[in-house]
Motif scaffolding. Structure first.
Motif, mmCIF file in Angstrom:
data_model
loop_
_atom_site.group_PDB
_atom_site.id
_atom_site.type_symbol
_atom_site.label_atom_id
_atom_site.label_comp_id
_atom_site.label_asym_id
_atom_site.label_seq_id
_atom_site.Cartn_x
_atom_site.Cartn_y
_atom_site.Cartn_z
ATOM 1 N N LEU A 57 11.216 10.910 0.628
ATOM 2 C CA LEU A 57 11.572 12.290 0.315
ATOM 3 C C LEU A 57 11.518 13.178 1.555
ATOM 4 N N ALA A 58 10.742 12.760 2.562
ATOM 5 C CA ALA A 58 10.607 13.535 3.792
ATOM 6 C C ALA A 58 11.582 13.072 4.874
ATOM 7 N N GLY A 59 12.498 12.160 4.526
ATOM 8 C CA GLY A 59 13.498 11.733 5.494
ATOM 9 C C GLY A 59 13.139 10.461 6.241
ATOM 10 N N ASN A 60 12.219 9.673 5.733
ATOM 11 C CA ASN A 60 11.829 8.430 6.376
ATOM 12 C C ASN A 60 12.061 7.265 5.402
ATOM 13 N N PRO A 61 13.333 6.952 5.112
ATOM 14 C CA PRO A 61 13.601 5.887 4.141
ATOM 15 C C PRO A 61 13.399 4.510 4.764
ATOM 16 N N PRO A 62 13.134 3.499 3.953
ATOM 17 C CA PRO A 62 12.977 2.150 4.482
ATOM 18 C C PRO A 62 14.332 1.562 4.887
ATOM 19 N N THR A 63 14.312 0.690 5.894
ATOM 20 C CA THR A 63 15.542 0.015 6.294
ATOM 21 C C THR A 63 15.637 -1.374 5.675
ATOM 22 N N GLY A 64 14.538 -1.866 5.143
ATOM 23 C CA GLY A 64 14.520 -3.175 4.502
ATOM 24 C C GLY A 64 14.605 -3.059 2.992
ATOM 25 N N ASP A 65 14.304 -4.163 2.339
ATOM 26 C CA ASP A 65 14.370 -4.243 0.885
ATOM 27 C C ASP A 65 13.209 -3.471 0.265
ATOM 28 N N LEU A 66 13.536 -2.453 -0.494
ATOM 29 C CA LEU A 66 12.515 -1.600 -1.096
ATOM 30 C C LEU A 66 11.699 -2.356 -2.152
ATOM 31 N N LEU A 67 12.336 -3.223 -2.916
ATOM 32 C CA LEU A 67 11.613 -4.010 -3.919
ATOM 33 C C LEU A 67 10.582 -4.926 -3.263
ATOM 34 N N GLU A 68 10.973 -5.577 -2.181
ATOM 35 C CA GLU A 68 10.038 -6.447 -1.461
ATOM 36 C C GLU A 68 8.848 -5.651 -0.936
ATOM 37 N N TYR A 69 9.128 -4.471 -0.407
ATOM 38 C CA TYR A 69 8.060 -3.612 0.098
ATOM 39 C C TYR A 69 7.069 -3.274 -1.012
ATOM 40 N N TRP A 70 7.569 -2.849 -2.178
ATOM 41 C CA TRP A 70 6.684 -2.444 -3.274
ATOM 42 C C TRP A 70 5.914 -3.621 -3.855
ATOM 43 N N VAL A 71 6.518 -4.800 -3.860
ATOM 44 C CA VAL A 71 5.785 -5.985 -4.328
ATOM 45 C C VAL A 71 4.614 -6.267 -3.396
ATOM 46 N N TYR A 72 4.851 -6.182 -2.087
ATOM 47 C CA TYR A 72 3.757 -6.340 -1.127
ATOM 48 C C TYR A 72 2.678 -5.287 -1.351
ATOM 49 N N LEU A 73 3.085 -4.047 -1.519
ATOM 50 C CA LEU A 73 2.119 -2.958 -1.639
ATOM 51 C C LEU A 73 1.292 -3.072 -2.914
ATOM 52 N N VAL A 74 1.932 -3.349 -4.026
ATOM 53 C CA VAL A 74 1.186 -3.495 -5.288
ATOM 54 C C VAL A 74 0.252 -4.695 -5.208
ATOM 55 N N SER A 75 0.723 -5.792 -4.629
ATOM 56 C CA SER A 75 -0.141 -6.971 -4.462
ATOM 57 C C SER A 75 -1.332 -6.659 -3.567
ATOM 58 N N ALA A 76 -1.085 -5.921 -2.494
ATOM 59 C CA ALA A 76 -2.172 -5.569 -1.582
ATOM 60 C C ALA A 76 -3.190 -4.652 -2.256
ATOM 61 N N VAL A 77 -2.724 -3.762 -3.123
ATOM 62 C CA VAL A 77 -3.640 -2.871 -3.839
ATOM 63 C C VAL A 77 -4.500 -3.658 -4.836
ATOM 64 N N LEU A 78 -3.920 -4.675 -5.451
ATOM 65 C CA LEU A 78 -4.659 -5.457 -6.444
ATOM 66 C C LEU A 78 -5.598 -6.491 -5.821
ATOM 67 N N LEU A 79 -5.319 -6.925 -4.601
ATOM 68 C CA LEU A 79 -6.105 -7.977 -3.962
ATOM 69 C C LEU A 79 -7.583 -7.620 -3.769
ATOM 70 N N PRO A 80 -7.936 -6.444 -3.249
ATOM 71 C CA PRO A 80 -9.362 -6.131 -3.107
ATOM 72 C C PRO A 80 -10.073 -5.999 -4.448
ATOM 73 N N ILE A 81 -9.364 -5.520 -5.453
ATOM 74 C CA ILE A 81 -9.976 -5.391 -6.776
ATOM 75 C C ILE A 81 -10.362 -6.770 -7.302
ATOM 76 N N GLY A 82 -9.444 -7.720 -7.183
ATOM 77 C CA GLY A 82 -9.734 -9.079 -7.618
ATOM 78 C C GLY A 82 -10.843 -9.732 -6.815
ATOM 79 N N ALA A 83 -10.843 -9.508 -5.514
ATOM 80 C CA ALA A 83 -11.876 -10.105 -4.661
ATOM 81 C C ALA A 83 -13.252 -9.528 -4.981
ATOM 82 N N VAL A 84 -13.327 -8.234 -5.196
ATOM 83 C CA VAL A 84 -14.616 -7.608 -5.524
ATOM 84 C C VAL A 84 -15.101 -8.075 -6.897
ATOM 85 N N LEU A 85 -14.198 -8.172 -7.858
ATOM 86 C CA LEU A 85 -14.604 -8.677 -9.173
ATOM 87 C C LEU A 85 -15.146 -10.095 -9.057
#
Length: 122
Positions: A57-85
């Motif tokens: 929204l601020a003018g910095n769009p991704p140049t790669g695949d947006l779906l791939e980026y979000w899959v990485y990001l969601v996975s990265a957010v869930l990884l510490p939760i699983g490790a701590v559990l």
């Protein structure tokens, strides 16, 4: 993504991962320090989610695949939760090592997200 923020996240994740791996290999069980290190990594990942929403929204769009980026990001957010559990359910030295491996994996994932966002051409 913002380069300096990504570099800061990678440095924090590598430091947290190294701390946890060394603590685990020396026989320490999960403690406030090791779990807290992953909590800091998680907080930075939540901030990255906010940045990923605001950046296009601020003018910095991704140049790669947006779906791939979000899959990485969601996975990265869930990884510490699983490790701590895992670490809280199985309180052994190896669960502390798992905390470290999760943080090191997140560091690699963060750099890959930076590459997806900035280097690839769609």
């Amino acid at each position: 993504m913002i380069l300096w923020f990504t570099v800061a996240q990678v440095v924090v994740a590598v430091a947290a991962g190294s701390l946890c791996v060394v603590a685990g290999l020396t026989g320490r069980r999960p403690s406030d320090v090791t779990v807290g290190a992953l909590a800091v990594v998680e907080a930075l990942l939540i901030a990255q989610v906010v940045v990923a929403i605001i950046a296009p929204l601020a003018g910095n769009p991704p140049t790669g695949d947006l779906l791939e980026y979000w899959v990485y990001l969601v996975s990265a957010v869930l990884l510490p939760i699983g490790a701590v559990l895992w670490a809280l359910m199985e309180r052994s030295r190896w669960s502390t090592v798992i905390l470290g491996v999760a943080a090191l994996a997140i560091a690699i994932m963060l750099w890959r997200m930076q590459v997806i966002w900035t280097v690839q051409l769609a």
